[in-house]
Motif scaffolding. Structure first.
Motif, short mmCIF file in Angstrom:
data_model
loop_
_atom_site.label_atom_id
_atom_site.label_comp_id
_atom_site.label_asym_id
_atom_site.label_seq_id
_atom_site.Cartn_x
_atom_site.Cartn_y
_atom_site.Cartn_z
N CYS A 126 -18.89 -27.14 11.86
CA CYS A 126 -19.30 -28.43 11.33
C CYS A 126 -20.80 -28.50 11.09
N VAL A 176 -13.87 -25.65 15.57
CA VAL A 176 -14.38 -26.36 14.40
C VAL A 176 -15.75 -25.83 14.02
N ILE A 228 -17.27 -31.17 7.78
CA ILE A 228 -16.44 -30.28 8.58
C ILE A 228 -16.09 -29.09 7.69
N ASP A 229 -16.63 -27.93 8.01
CA ASP A 229 -16.42 -26.75 7.16
C ASP A 229 -15.06 -26.11 7.40
N ALA A 230 -14.59 -26.13 8.65
CA ALA A 230 -13.28 -25.56 8.98
C ALA A 230 -12.80 -26.14 10.29
N LEU A 231 -11.48 -26.35 10.39
CA LEU A 231 -10.87 -26.84 11.62
C LEU A 231 -9.60 -26.04 11.85
N THR A 261 -11.16 -31.85 7.02
CA THR A 261 -12.08 -30.83 6.54
C THR A 261 -12.76 -31.31 5.26
#
Length: 306
Positions: free
Chosen positions: A177, A175, A157-160, A118
């Motif tokens: 992204c 994800v 990548i903003d959140a995973l 991230t």
């Protein structure tokens, strides 16, 4: 990722259609079907989806094609399934298995490595990608047995999130992204970080910018609406892609000046507007175009013929 564009004889249809692309079609094939259904003279799409992927494919018609770049640059959300223990040549289920491992990560191990993926990270694109190497597409070189060694490049990548673990062999992720991130590379690298291999078996895009599944139409439902000549039901305004750009409302004479390529003046302390940058210009409730502000001067950048 890049946008495909088609221009032929047809009707002056302007706006965005959000299609839920089915499996098995390329983005260009999907674009062609929409253009034929709507009989639009010009069409383009805002971000390629592989044939093995389904989900949100924003399609611009007419003057909306002038705003495709803004959609291409926006954030995206994908849901995907990773198959552990197998590496493939394409990093998805289409390619031949090239390596195997008996190791299967548990949930704690998966959660522990997610923070590594991230933020701003370096990602090596898949060998089977549309990137150009010395004028040739990487996937063409790979198919010819000359897979290029692509250099890692920064992606956001903003959140995973780990969504589910159906069994020991599979894990489902979501994800958020930025532009240029490859989900297939993410699956491959997750496998490596967990001491095994991984490749994508299912992939669905659920969001492109502000366009989500709640606004999407299947090709069948779009065909039905087009037969009923119900364009209002599926067509979003041209400026929908520009929701993140501040709007400047101008008078009729000011709009005419901009349409003729001439700058206009506005108050330095114009409320709600940044002192410089891009603006969406509107007049009489209609989008005039995109302009650039610097202090009290506004210059036209791209105008709409609506």
């Amino acid at each position: 990722m890049s946008a495909g564009t088609m221009k032929r004889k047809g009707n002056p249809v302007h706006g965005w259609v959000i299609v839920d692309k089915p499996l098995g079609l390329t983005s260009t094939q999907c674009l062609g079907k929409v253009r034929r259904l709507t009989q639009a003279a010009k069409a383009g799409h805002g971000g390629t989806l592989d044939p093995l992927a389904s989900g949100i494919l924003p399609i611009a018609l007419g003057e909306a094609t002038k705003t495709v770049a803004y959609v291409m640059d926006s954030g995206k959300t994908y849901r995907f399934t990773v198959r552990w223990g197998e590496a493939t040549a394409t990093d998805d289920a289409e390619g031949a298995v090239i390596a195997r491992s008996e190791r299967r990560p548990d949930e704690a191990a998966i959660q522990a490595v997610l923070p590594r993926f991230t933020g701003q990270i370096l990602q090596r694109p898949p060998a089977y990608s549309a990137l150009k190497v010395d004028g040739a597409r990487a996937y063409d070189l790979a198919r010819a047995g000359k897979a290029p060694d692509l250099a890692p490049r920064p992606v956001r990548i903003d959140a995973l999130r780990l969504i589910a673990r159906p069994d020991a062999d599979h894990a489902v992720f979501e994800v958020d992204c930025g532009k240029g991130a490859y989900v297939r590379a993410l699956a491959r690298d997750l496998g490596e970080a967990l001491g095994t291999y991984g490749h994508v078996t299912t992939l669905r895009r659920s969001r492109v910018g502000r366009f989500g599944e709640d606004r999407a139409f299947s090709l069948d439902s779009l065909a039905e609406l087009c037969q009923k000549d119900a364009a209002h039901a599926y067509l979003l305004p041209v400026e929908t892609a520009l929701d993140d750009i501040p709007a400047l409302v101008v008078t009729g004479p000011q709009a005419e000046r901009l349409r003729h390529g001439q700058p206009i003046r506005i108050a330095l302390a114009a409320p709600g507007l940044p002192p410089e940058g891009e603006l969406l210009v509107k007049a009489d409730g209609k989008a005039v175009g995109i302009a650039e502000r610097l202090a009290d001067e506004v210059r036209p950048l791209r105008l709409f013929n609506l």
